[in-house]
Design a protein around this motif. Structure first.
Motif, mmCIF file in Angstrom:
data_model
loop_
_atom_site.group_PDB
_atom_site.id
_atom_site.type_symbol
_atom_site.label_atom_id
_atom_site.label_comp_id
_atom_site.label_asym_id
_atom_site.label_seq_id
_atom_site.Cartn_x
_atom_site.Cartn_y
_atom_site.Cartn_z
ATOM 1 N N ILE A 48 5.411 -1.213 4.995
ATOM 2 C CA ILE A 48 5.711 -1.094 3.564
ATOM 3 C C ILE A 48 4.799 -2.053 2.821
ATOM 4 N N ILE A 49 4.047 -1.536 1.880
ATOM 5 C CA ILE A 49 3.093 -2.387 1.170
ATOM 6 C C ILE A 49 3.843 -3.375 0.273
ATOM 7 N N ASP A 50 3.355 -4.594 0.272
ATOM 8 C CA ASP A 50 3.868 -5.628 -0.621
ATOM 9 C C ASP A 50 2.659 -6.326 -1.227
ATOM 10 N N ARG A 51 2.909 -7.279 -2.115
ATOM 11 C CA ARG A 51 1.799 -7.941 -2.804
ATOM 12 C C ARG A 51 0.897 -8.690 -1.819
ATOM 13 N N GLU A 52 1.491 -9.335 -0.828
ATOM 14 C CA GLU A 52 0.711 -10.085 0.155
ATOM 15 C C GLU A 52 -0.234 -9.160 0.931
ATOM 16 N N THR A 53 0.257 -7.998 1.322
ATOM 17 C CA THR A 53 -0.582 -7.018 2.035
ATOM 18 C C THR A 53 -1.687 -6.497 1.126
ATOM 19 N N ARG A 54 -1.330 -6.153 -0.127
ATOM 20 C CA ARG A 54 -2.344 -5.645 -1.055
ATOM 21 C C ARG A 54 -3.448 -6.669 -1.273
ATOM 22 N N LEU A 55 -3.078 -7.935 -1.430
ATOM 23 C CA LEU A 55 -4.093 -8.975 -1.646
ATOM 24 C C LEU A 55 -4.937 -9.200 -0.387
ATOM 25 N N ALA A 56 -4.336 -9.077 0.786
ATOM 26 C CA ALA A 56 -5.105 -9.205 2.042
ATOM 27 C C ALA A 56 -6.109 -8.058 2.164
ATOM 28 N N ILE A 57 -5.697 -6.844 1.791
ATOM 29 C CA ILE A 57 -6.620 -5.700 1.822
ATOM 30 C C ILE A 57 -7.755 -5.950 0.829
ATOM 31 N N SER A 81 9.232 -2.621 -11.823
ATOM 32 C CA SER A 81 8.682 -3.957 -12.098
ATOM 33 C C SER A 81 8.121 -4.592 -10.829
ATOM 34 N N GLU A 82 8.833 -4.438 -9.718
ATOM 35 C CA GLU A 82 8.350 -4.980 -8.439
ATOM 36 C C GLU A 82 7.045 -4.290 -8.037
ATOM 37 N N ALA A 83 6.981 -2.970 -8.176
ATOM 38 C CA ALA A 83 5.760 -2.233 -7.837
ATOM 39 C C ALA A 83 4.611 -2.642 -8.752
ATOM 40 N N GLU A 84 4.889 -2.827 -10.040
ATOM 41 C CA GLU A 84 3.844 -3.271 -10.965
ATOM 42 C C GLU A 84 3.306 -4.629 -10.522
ATOM 43 N N TYR A 85 4.189 -5.515 -10.084
ATOM 44 C CA TYR A 85 3.774 -6.828 -9.584
ATOM 45 C C TYR A 85 2.905 -6.668 -8.332
ATOM 46 N N ILE A 86 3.368 -5.842 -7.400
ATOM 47 C CA ILE A 86 2.619 -5.621 -6.149
ATOM 48 C C ILE A 86 1.201 -5.139 -6.444
ATOM 49 N N PHE A 87 1.066 -4.192 -7.368
ATOM 50 C CA PHE A 87 -0.226 -3.558 -7.612
ATOM 51 C C PHE A 87 -1.018 -4.179 -8.745
ATOM 52 N N GLY A 88 -0.535 -5.291 -9.278
ATOM 53 C CA GLY A 88 -1.275 -6.011 -10.310
ATOM 54 C C GLY A 88 -1.336 -5.290 -11.645
ATOM 55 N N LEU A 89 -0.333 -4.478 -11.925
ATOM 56 C CA LEU A 89 -0.270 -3.778 -13.204
ATOM 57 C C LEU A 89 0.500 -4.626 -14.211
ATOM 58 N N GLU A 90 0.255 -4.378 -15.488
ATOM 59 C CA GLU A 90 1.002 -5.072 -16.527
ATOM 60 C C GLU A 90 2.484 -4.712 -16.388
ATOM 61 N N SER A 91 3.344 -5.734 -16.443
ATOM 62 C CA SER A 91 4.769 -5.522 -16.235
ATOM 63 C C SER A 91 5.417 -4.862 -17.449
ATOM 64 N N SER A 92 6.037 -3.689 -17.205
ATOM 65 C CA SER A 92 6.737 -2.990 -18.277
ATOM 66 C C SER A 92 8.113 -2.511 -17.826
ATOM 67 N N GLY A 93 8.266 -2.309 -16.522
ATOM 68 C CA GLY A 93 9.511 -1.764 -16.012
ATOM 69 C C GLY A 93 9.696 -0.292 -16.337
#
Length: 193
Positions: A110-119, A58-70
């Motif tokens: 370690i990639i997180d949502r903030e880093t992904r959005l900055a990229i 779920s955390e990875a889905e959030y980081i990468f902007g995927l639909e949350s399914s877990g």
């Protein structure tokens, strides 16, 4: 201020690094392994869907902007495989973004949502094709070129950024990036002629 340790280690971040077995739980094990190697999961890649696994997915889905399914998916697995191929690119990008105030978290590789959005913002700023927020050589090269007009505030970081980034561009990752994400072929695929 922030300190960079340039000592490298071929040790993966999770002691359980192993190629997951295909079959029952194969995609879950592959995703668990990819999450672990990217520093997003501390458990063993055993294909068992525990609460820890669901939470990490779920955390990875959030980081990468995927639909949350877990749940483990081909899409997440392929993103994690891609990240392993470009893992060494994350820290130098984070250092540049941190120095510019574009991320608030300390650079840790370690990639997180903030880093992904900055990229992703950098990909849009440099008019790169298909902004996806994933690290690659093209966005790194554009960011380095932008240092000409927008230098790092802490110039002592430049040598580290160049050293870390060039290791990724000119060499392959030390970690095997094939997680086994491809689906298992169906019986029909083996029998079609």
């Amino acid at each position: 201020a922030f300190h960079i340790n340039l000592g490298s280690s071929d040790e993966p971040p999770n002691p359980w690094h192993e190629k997951p077995a295909l079959g029952i739980g194969g995609i879950t094990a592959a995703v668990q392994n990819g999450l672990a190697l990217n520093g997003l999961y501390d458990g063993r890649p055993d294909g068992i869907r525990t609460e820890e696994t669901r939470s990490a997915i779920s955390e990875a889905e959030y980081i990468f902007g995927l639909e949350s399914s877990g749940r483990a998916s081909q899409a997440l697995c392929r993103i994690l495989e891609y990240l392993l191929k470009h893992k060494d690119m994350i820290l130098p990008l984070q250092i540049i973004f941190f120095d510019r105030g574009e991320i608030t978290g300390q650079p840790d590789g370690i990639i997180d949502r903030e880093t992904r959005l900055a990229i992703e913002r950098a990909e849009i700023e440099f008019d790169l094709m298909s902004p996806d927020g994933l690290p690659d050589d093209e966005v790194f090269i554009e960011l380095i070129a932008s240092l000409e007009t927008r230098p790092l505030q802490d110039e002592s970081l430049l040598a580290s950024v160049l050293t870390l980034g060039s290791e990724d561009i000119y060499s392959s990752s030390a970690i095997d990036s094939d997680l086994g994400c491809n689906p298992i072929p169906s019986f029909d695929e083996f029998t079609d002629s």
